[in-house]
Design a protein around this motif. Structure first.
Motif, PDB file in Angstrom:
ATOM      1  N   GLY A   1       0.797  -1.221   0.000  1.00  0.00           N
ATOM      2  CA  GLY A   1       0.000   0.000   0.000  1.00  0.00           C
ATOM      3  C   GLY A   1       0.828   1.268   0.000  1.00  0.00           C
ATOM      4  O   GLY A   1       0.325   2.338   0.314  1.00  0.00           O
ATOM      5  N   LEU A   2       2.105   1.166  -0.360  1.00  0.00           N
ATOM      6  CA  LEU A   2       3.027   2.298  -0.294  1.00  0.00           C
ATOM      7  C   LEU A   2       3.458   2.772  -1.671  1.00  0.00           C
ATOM      8  O   LEU A   2       3.457   2.021  -2.637  1.00  0.00           O
ATOM      9  N   LEU A   3       3.881   4.036  -1.724  1.00  0.00           N
ATOM     10  CA  LEU A   3       4.504   4.624  -2.904  1.00  0.00           C
ATOM     11  C   LEU A   3       5.827   5.247  -2.471  1.00  0.00           C
ATOM     12  O   LEU A   3       5.900   5.863  -1.405  1.00  0.00           O
ATOM     13  N   PRO A   4       6.868   5.125  -3.302  1.00  0.00           N
ATOM     14  CA  PRO A   4       8.106   5.850  -2.985  1.00  0.00           C
ATOM     15  C   PRO A   4       7.881   7.344  -3.189  1.00  0.00           C
ATOM     16  O   PRO A   4       7.188   7.761  -4.116  1.00  0.00           O
ATOM     17  N   ALA A   5       8.472   8.120  -2.302  1.00  0.00           N
ATOM     18  CA  ALA A   5       8.399   9.575  -2.384  1.00  0.00           C
ATOM     19  C   ALA A   5       9.822  10.120  -2.503  1.00  0.00           C
ATOM     20  O   ALA A   5      10.598  10.044  -1.551  1.00  0.00           O
ATOM     21  N   VAL A   6      10.150  10.621  -3.675  1.00  0.00           N
ATOM     22  CA  VAL A   6      11.445  11.255  -3.901  1.00  0.00           C
ATOM     23  C   VAL A   6      11.312  12.683  -3.377  1.00  0.00           C
ATOM     24  O   VAL A   6      10.405  13.415  -3.772  1.00  0.00           O
ATOM     25  N   VAL A   7      12.217  13.063  -2.476  1.00  0.00           N
ATOM     26  CA  VAL A   7      12.131  14.379  -1.837  1.00  0.00           C
ATOM     27  C   VAL A   7      13.226  15.265  -2.414  1.00  0.00           C
ATOM     28  O   VAL A   7      14.412  14.902  -2.409  1.00  0.00           O
ATOM     29  N   GLN A   8      12.814  16.435  -2.907  1.00  0.00           N
ATOM     30  CA  GLN A   8      13.703  17.326  -3.644  1.00  0.00           C
ATOM     31  C   GLN A   8      13.640  18.732  -3.057  1.00  0.00           C
ATOM     32  O   GLN A   8      12.556  19.231  -2.723  1.00  0.00           O
ATOM     33  N   GLN A   9      14.801  19.382  -2.940  1.00  0.00           N
ATOM     34  CA  GLN A   9      14.842  20.791  -2.539  1.00  0.00           C
ATOM     35  C   GLN A   9      14.208  21.611  -3.663  1.00  0.00           C
ATOM     36  O   GLN A   9      14.640  21.527  -4.813  1.00  0.00           O
ATOM     37  N   HIS A  10      13.177  22.366  -3.355  1.00  0.00           N
ATOM     38  CA  HIS A  10      12.370  23.025  -4.393  1.00  0.00           C
ATOM     39  C   HIS A  10      13.125  24.029  -5.238  1.00  0.00           C
ATOM     40  O   HIS A  10      12.867  24.156  -6.425  1.00  0.00           O
ATOM     41  N   ASP A  11      14.079  24.768  -4.670  1.00  0.00           N
ATOM     42  CA  ASP A  11      14.717  25.838  -5.430  1.00  0.00           C
ATOM     43  C   ASP A  11      15.996  25.415  -6.151  1.00  0.00           C
ATOM     44  O   ASP A  11      16.402  26.053  -7.115  1.00  0.00           O
ATOM     45  N   THR A  12      16.624  24.318  -5.735  1.00  0.00           N
ATOM     46  CA  THR A  12      17.868  23.882  -6.382  1.00  0.00           C
ATOM     47  C   THR A  12      17.688  22.609  -7.204  1.00  0.00           C
ATOM     48  O   THR A  12      18.530  22.291  -8.030  1.00  0.00           O
ATOM     49  N   GLY A  13      16.621  21.848  -6.924  1.00  0.00           N
ATOM     50  CA  GLY A  13      16.413  20.578  -7.611  1.00  0.00           C
ATOM     51  C   GLY A  13      17.202  19.433  -7.005  1.00  0.00           C
ATOM     52  O   GLY A  13      17.114  18.298  -7.480  1.00  0.00           O
ATOM     53  N   GLU A  14      17.960  19.705  -5.951  1.00  0.00           N
ATOM     54  CA  GLU A  14      18.772  18.666  -5.318  1.00  0.00           C
ATOM     55  C   GLU A  14      17.885  17.591  -4.692  1.00  0.00           C
ATOM     56  O   GLU A  14      16.927  17.905  -3.983  1.00  0.00           O
ATOM     57  N   VAL A  15      18.196  16.310  -4.977  1.00  0.00           N
ATOM     58  CA  VAL A  15      17.461  15.209  -4.368  1.00  0.00           C
ATOM     59  C   VAL A  15      17.994  15.021  -2.959  1.00  0.00           C
ATOM     60  O   VAL A  15      19.183  14.816  -2.751  1.00  0.00           O
ATOM     61  N   LEU A  16      17.092  15.089  -1.982  1.00  0.00           N
ATOM     62  CA  LEU A  16      17.483  15.032  -0.579  1.00  0.00           C
ATOM     63  C   LEU A  16      17.381  13.635   0.017  1.00  0.00           C
ATOM     64  O   LEU A  16      18.242  13.213   0.776  1.00  0.00           O
ATOM     65  N   MET A  17      16.309  12.915  -0.308  1.00  0.00           N
ATOM     66  CA  MET A  17      16.085  11.618   0.308  1.00  0.00           C
ATOM     67  C   MET A  17      14.984  10.871  -0.434  1.00  0.00           C
ATOM     68  O   MET A  17      14.330  11.432  -1.308  1.00  0.00           O
ATOM     69  N   LEU A  18      14.813   9.619  -0.063  1.00  0.00           N
ATOM     70  CA  LEU A  18      13.706   8.808  -0.532  1.00  0.00           C
ATOM     71  C   LEU A  18      12.977   8.309   0.700  1.00  0.00           C
ATOM     72  O   LEU A  18      13.604   7.836   1.653  1.00  0.00           O
TER      73      LEU A  18
END
Length: 169
Positions: free
Chosen positions: A31-48
């Motif tokens: 029942g889960l979805l991966p959530a890619v977390v990104q810094q909004h202003d730089t586009g840097e991927v922070l975590m999953l």
């Protein structure tokens, strides 16, 4: 009161993810979805992280990043204990409906280790993913032996004279 995502018991009585959003989601068997977390202003991927319907609902309603902890079996709000808060500025669903992109304004470290991102552990070497032909990896051996014929001994030791070592030279 939290339970597994399949149980769908939520702290907020009666609140549910909007049906038009829920209908678009393609969840894994848990029942889960991966959530890619990104810094909004730089586009840097922070975590999953992982979200179920309830975590997504909480995130959309509060703008505080809320995830499902697979190891603890409970919901967690990023920064609730560490102070490293993620203020959500946008959430998008990918073209297949099976992955979320959560754009945040990150305060402090994003990774539980204290690193800025969860991907600060270092790059993997490109072109070095396949062992040379003929080398085998004994996955049952935890001492680091690569080749049962002795091409490489325990981790940290030199290979036998004239033997080929697995991986890049």
């Amino acid at each position: 009161m939290s339970t597994s995502p399949a149980g769908r018991r939520a702290d907020t009585a009666g609140a549910r993810l909007a049906p038009e959003i829920a209908a678009r989601l393609k969840r894994n068997p848990d029942g889960l979805l991966p959530a890619v977390v990104q810094q909004h202003d730089t586009g840097e991927v922070l975590m999953l992280a992982w979200m179920d319907d309830e975590a997504l609902r909480r995130t959309l309603d509060t703008r505080s990043a809320t995830y499902w902890s697979r190891s603890r079996g409970e919901y967690w709000v990023k920064g609730a204990t560490s102070g490293n808060v993620q203020r959500v500025v946008g959430v998008a669903l990918d073209c297949d409906g099976d992955t979320l992109l959560v754009r945040v304004d990150q305060t402090g470290a994003a990774c539980h280790t204290g690193d800025h991102t969860c991907f600060d552990a270092g790059e993997l070497p490109l072109g070095a993913g396949t062992a040379p032909t003929g080398d085998t990896v004994d996955t049952a051996d935890t001492a680091g032996t690569v080749d049962p014929a002795g091409a490489a001994g325990p981790a940290g030791t030199a290979p036998a004279p004239g033997a080929r070592r697995a991986g890049p030279a």
